[in-house]
Design a protein around this motif. Structure first.
Motif, PDB file in Angstrom:
ATOM      1  N   SER A  78     -20.853  -6.345  20.856  1.00 26.02           N
ATOM      2  CA  SER A  78     -21.927  -5.363  20.826  1.00 26.02           C
ATOM      3  C   SER A  78     -23.308  -6.011  20.848  1.00 26.02           C
ATOM      4  O   SER A  78     -24.202  -5.561  21.565  1.00 26.02           O
ATOM      5  CB  SER A  78     -21.788  -4.501  19.568  1.00 26.02           C
ATOM      6  OG  SER A  78     -22.868  -3.624  19.436  1.00 26.02           O
ATOM      7  N   VAL A  79     -23.486  -7.085  20.086  1.00 29.68           N
ATOM      8  CA  VAL A  79     -24.800  -7.707  19.959  1.00 29.68           C
ATOM      9  C   VAL A  79     -25.097  -8.676  21.105  1.00 29.68           C
ATOM     10  O   VAL A  79     -26.222  -8.731  21.599  1.00 29.68           O
ATOM     11  CB  VAL A  79     -24.914  -8.422  18.590  1.00 29.68           C
ATOM     12  CG1 VAL A  79     -26.202  -9.209  18.482  1.00 29.68           C
ATOM     13  CG2 VAL A  79     -24.806  -7.406  17.455  1.00 29.68           C
ATOM     14  N   TYR A  80     -24.080  -9.441  21.548  1.00 29.99           N
ATOM     15  CA  TYR A  80     -24.301 -10.496  22.550  1.00 29.99           C
ATOM     16  C   TYR A  80     -23.715 -10.190  23.923  1.00 29.99           C
ATOM     17  O   TYR A  80     -23.935 -10.949  24.857  1.00 29.99           O
ATOM     18  CB  TYR A  80     -23.724 -11.818  22.048  1.00 29.99           C
ATOM     19  CG  TYR A  80     -24.433 -12.335  20.824  1.00 29.99           C
ATOM     20  CD1 TYR A  80     -25.633 -13.026  20.938  1.00 29.99           C
ATOM     21  CD2 TYR A  80     -23.916 -12.110  19.560  1.00 29.99           C
ATOM     22  CE1 TYR A  80     -26.297 -13.491  19.814  1.00 29.99           C
ATOM     23  CE2 TYR A  80     -24.579 -12.568  18.428  1.00 29.99           C
ATOM     24  CZ  TYR A  80     -25.762 -13.250  18.564  1.00 29.99           C
ATOM     25  OH  TYR A  80     -26.419 -13.699  17.447  1.00 29.99           O
ATOM     26  N   GLY A  81     -22.939  -9.154  24.055  1.00 30.22           N
ATOM     27  CA  GLY A  81     -22.303  -8.838  25.339  1.00 30.22           C
ATOM     28  C   GLY A  81     -20.871  -9.316  25.390  1.00 30.22           C
ATOM     29  O   GLY A  81     -19.975  -8.573  25.731  1.00 30.22           O
ATOM     30  N   ASN A  82     -20.641 -10.578  25.044  1.00 33.60           N
ATOM     31  CA  ASN A  82     -19.288 -11.130  24.892  1.00 33.60           C
ATOM     32  C   ASN A  82     -19.395 -12.471  24.177  1.00 33.60           C
ATOM     33  O   ASN A  82     -20.494 -12.964  23.905  1.00 33.60           O
ATOM     34  CB  ASN A  82     -18.545 -11.242  26.232  1.00 33.60           C
ATOM     35  CG  ASN A  82     -19.228 -12.156  27.211  1.00 33.60           C
ATOM     36  OD1 ASN A  82     -19.752 -13.206  26.864  1.00 33.60           O
ATOM     37  ND2 ASN A  82     -19.234 -11.757  28.481  1.00 33.60           N
ATOM     38  N   PHE A  83     -18.261 -13.047  23.853  1.00 32.42           N
ATOM     39  CA  PHE A  83     -18.224 -14.275  23.055  1.00 32.42           C
ATOM     40  C   PHE A  83     -18.846 -15.446  23.806  1.00 32.42           C
ATOM     41  O   PHE A  83     -19.557 -16.260  23.211  1.00 32.42           O
ATOM     42  CB  PHE A  83     -16.770 -14.586  22.679  1.00 32.42           C
ATOM     43  CG  PHE A  83     -16.635 -15.313  21.382  1.00 32.42           C
ATOM     44  CD1 PHE A  83     -16.402 -14.626  20.213  1.00 32.42           C
ATOM     45  CD2 PHE A  83     -16.739 -16.689  21.327  1.00 32.42           C
ATOM     46  CE1 PHE A  83     -16.284 -15.286  19.002  1.00 32.42           C
ATOM     47  CE2 PHE A  83     -16.615 -17.365  20.129  1.00 32.42           C
ATOM     48  CZ  PHE A  83     -16.395 -16.660  18.956  1.00 32.42           C
ATOM     49  N   THR A  84     -18.603 -15.543  25.104  1.00 36.13           N
ATOM     50  CA  THR A  84     -19.162 -16.673  25.857  1.00 36.13           C
ATOM     51  C   THR A  84     -20.685 -16.587  25.940  1.00 36.13           C
ATOM     52  O   THR A  84     -21.352 -17.617  25.948  1.00 36.13           O
ATOM     53  CB  THR A  84     -18.550 -16.794  27.265  1.00 36.13           C
ATOM     54  OG1 THR A  84     -18.708 -15.558  27.956  1.00 36.13           O
ATOM     55  CG2 THR A  84     -17.084 -17.161  27.192  1.00 36.13           C
ATOM     56  N   ASN A  85     -21.245 -15.379  25.978  1.00 37.22           N
ATOM     57  CA  ASN A  85     -22.704 -15.249  25.969  1.00 37.22           C
ATOM     58  C   ASN A  85     -23.273 -15.828  24.676  1.00 37.22           C
ATOM     59  O   ASN A  85     -24.303 -16.507  24.693  1.00 37.22           O
ATOM     60  CB  ASN A  85     -23.130 -13.792  26.096  1.00 37.22           C
ATOM     61  CG  ASN A  85     -22.899 -13.236  27.473  1.00 37.22           C
ATOM     62  OD1 ASN A  85     -22.681 -13.962  28.425  1.00 37.22           O
ATOM     63  ND2 ASN A  85     -22.916 -11.921  27.579  1.00 37.22           N
ATOM     64  N   PHE A  86     -22.620 -15.551  23.562  1.00 38.56           N
ATOM     65  CA  PHE A  86     -23.066 -16.115  22.291  1.00 38.56           C
ATOM     66  C   PHE A  86     -22.990 -17.634  22.329  1.00 38.56           C
ATOM     67  O   PHE A  86     -23.944 -18.321  21.969  1.00 38.56           O
ATOM     68  CB  PHE A  86     -22.212 -15.581  21.130  1.00 38.56           C
ATOM     69  CG  PHE A  86     -22.492 -16.280  19.832  1.00 38.56           C
ATOM     70  CD1 PHE A  86     -23.586 -15.919  19.077  1.00 38.56           C
ATOM     71  CD2 PHE A  86     -21.681 -17.306  19.386  1.00 38.56           C
ATOM     72  CE1 PHE A  86     -23.870 -16.576  17.875  1.00 38.56           C
ATOM     73  CE2 PHE A  86     -21.952 -17.963  18.196  1.00 38.56           C
ATOM     74  CZ  PHE A  86     -23.053 -17.593  17.438  1.00 38.56           C
ATOM     75  N   LEU A  87     -21.866 -18.180  22.769  1.00 39.87           N
ATOM     76  CA  LEU A  87     -21.670 -19.625  22.783  1.00 39.87           C
ATOM     77  C   LEU A  87     -22.640 -20.323  23.720  1.00 39.87           C
ATOM     78  O   LEU A  87     -23.112 -21.429  23.434  1.00 39.87           O
ATOM     79  CB  LEU A  87     -20.225 -19.955  23.171  1.00 39.87           C
ATOM     80  CG  LEU A  87     -19.150 -19.470  22.196  1.00 39.87           C
ATOM     81  CD1 LEU A  87     -17.771 -19.655  22.808  1.00 39.87           C
ATOM     82  CD2 LEU A  87     -19.251 -20.175  20.862  1.00 39.87           C
ATOM     83  N   GLU A  88     -22.976 -19.691  24.846  1.00 40.26           N
ATOM     84  CA  GLU A  88     -23.886 -20.286  25.821  1.00 40.26           C
ATOM     85  C   GLU A  88     -25.314 -20.396  25.296  1.00 40.26           C
ATOM     86  O   GLU A  88     -26.094 -21.205  25.779  1.00 40.26           O
ATOM     87  CB  GLU A  88     -23.879 -19.494  27.123  1.00 40.26           C
ATOM     88  CG  GLU A  88     -22.624 -19.697  27.931  1.00 40.26           C
ATOM     89  CD  GLU A  88     -22.568 -18.838  29.181  1.00 40.26           C
ATOM     90  OE1 GLU A  88     -23.286 -17.821  29.251  1.00 40.26           O
ATOM     91  OE2 GLU A  88     -21.800 -19.189  30.083  1.00 40.26           O
ATOM     92  N   GLU A  89     -25.665 -19.603  24.286  1.00 38.99           N
ATOM     93  CA  GLU A  89     -27.008 -19.655  23.718  1.00 38.99           C
ATOM     94  C   GLU A  89     -27.251 -20.923  22.897  1.00 38.99           C
ATOM     95  O   GLU A  89     -28.389 -21.244  22.593  1.00 38.99           O
ATOM     96  CB  GLU A  89     -27.265 -18.431  22.840  1.00 38.99           C
ATOM     97  CG  GLU A  89     -27.483 -17.164  23.610  1.00 38.99           C
ATOM     98  CD  GLU A  89     -27.917 -16.005  22.728  1.00 38.99           C
ATOM     99  OE1 GLU A  89     -28.410 -16.251  21.604  1.00 38.99           O
ATOM    100  OE2 GLU A  89     -27.766 -14.861  23.172  1.00 38.99           O
ATOM    101  N   TYR A  90     -26.185 -21.627  22.538  1.00 40.38           N
ATOM    102  CA  TYR A  90     -26.299 -22.785  21.658  1.00 40.38           C
ATOM    103  C   TYR A  90     -25.714 -24.019  22.337  1.00 40.38           C
ATOM    104  O   TYR A  90     -24.617 -23.975  22.887  1.00 40.38           O
ATOM    105  CB  TYR A  90     -25.591 -22.517  20.331  1.00 40.38           C
ATOM    106  CG  TYR A  90     -26.157 -21.310  19.626  1.00 40.38           C
ATOM    107  CD1 TYR A  90     -27.287 -21.423  18.836  1.00 40.38           C
ATOM    108  CD2 TYR A  90     -25.583 -20.049  19.783  1.00 40.38           C
ATOM    109  CE1 TYR A  90     -27.836 -20.323  18.203  1.00 40.38           C
ATOM    110  CE2 TYR A  90     -26.113 -18.940  19.154  1.00 40.38           C
ATOM    111  CZ  TYR A  90     -27.244 -19.082  18.370  1.00 40.38           C
ATOM    112  OH  TYR A  90     -27.792 -17.987  17.756  1.00 40.38           O
ATOM    113  N   SER A  91     -26.436 -25.126  22.259  1.00 39.99           N
ATOM    114  CA  SER A  91     -26.002 -26.348  22.929  1.00 39.99           C
ATOM    115  C   SER A  91     -24.899 -27.080  22.177  1.00 39.99           C
ATOM    116  O   SER A  91     -24.344 -28.043  22.689  1.00 39.99           O
ATOM    117  CB  SER A  91     -27.197 -27.285  23.128  1.00 39.99           C
ATOM    118  OG  SER A  91     -27.755 -27.635  21.880  1.00 39.99           O
TER     119      SER A  91
END
Length: 107
Positions: A78-91
């Motif tokens: 809901s907040v990030y779109g999907n799990f990979t979108n969240f993970l891609e935000e952080y190096s």
């Protein structure tokens, strides 16, 4: 860039009212991902397994949206779109595809 990631949508539901802020949610997610990797010996983990383990580890935390208890994976979606979108935000996270399955690594 991998075709899989190019075609993903970033649909985020802004109208949902969560009891946990985006910052607090990110802190909970990071802490649990790091703990899962430490228990796994730092090896790569498939995205599917990571989501299942995250839901299991955080089932006692109340993620509430519109007065209904939800799982952490629903919060992330809901907040990030999907799990990979969240993970891609952080190096600190790496995403790779191997044998048609997506794996996550912690740097």
């Amino acid at each position: 860039m991998n075709n899989f990631f190019v075609n993903q949508s970033k649909m985020v539901h802004k109208n949902n009212k969560w009891n946990i802020s985006k910052e607090k949610g990110a802190e909970i997610i990071h802490r649990n991902i790091i703990e899962i990797f430490s228990l796994n010996g730092g090896e790569k983990i498939s995205l599917k397994d990571l989501i299942v383990l995250m839901n299991q580890k955080t089932n006692k935390i109340k993620f509430v949206c519109n007065k209904q208890k939800k799982s952490i994976s629903t919060y992330i979606r809901s907040v990030y779109g999907n799990f990979t979108n969240f993970l891609e935000e952080y190096s600190m996270y790496g995403i790779m595809e191997f044998n048609k399955e997506i794996y996550i690594v912690l740097f």
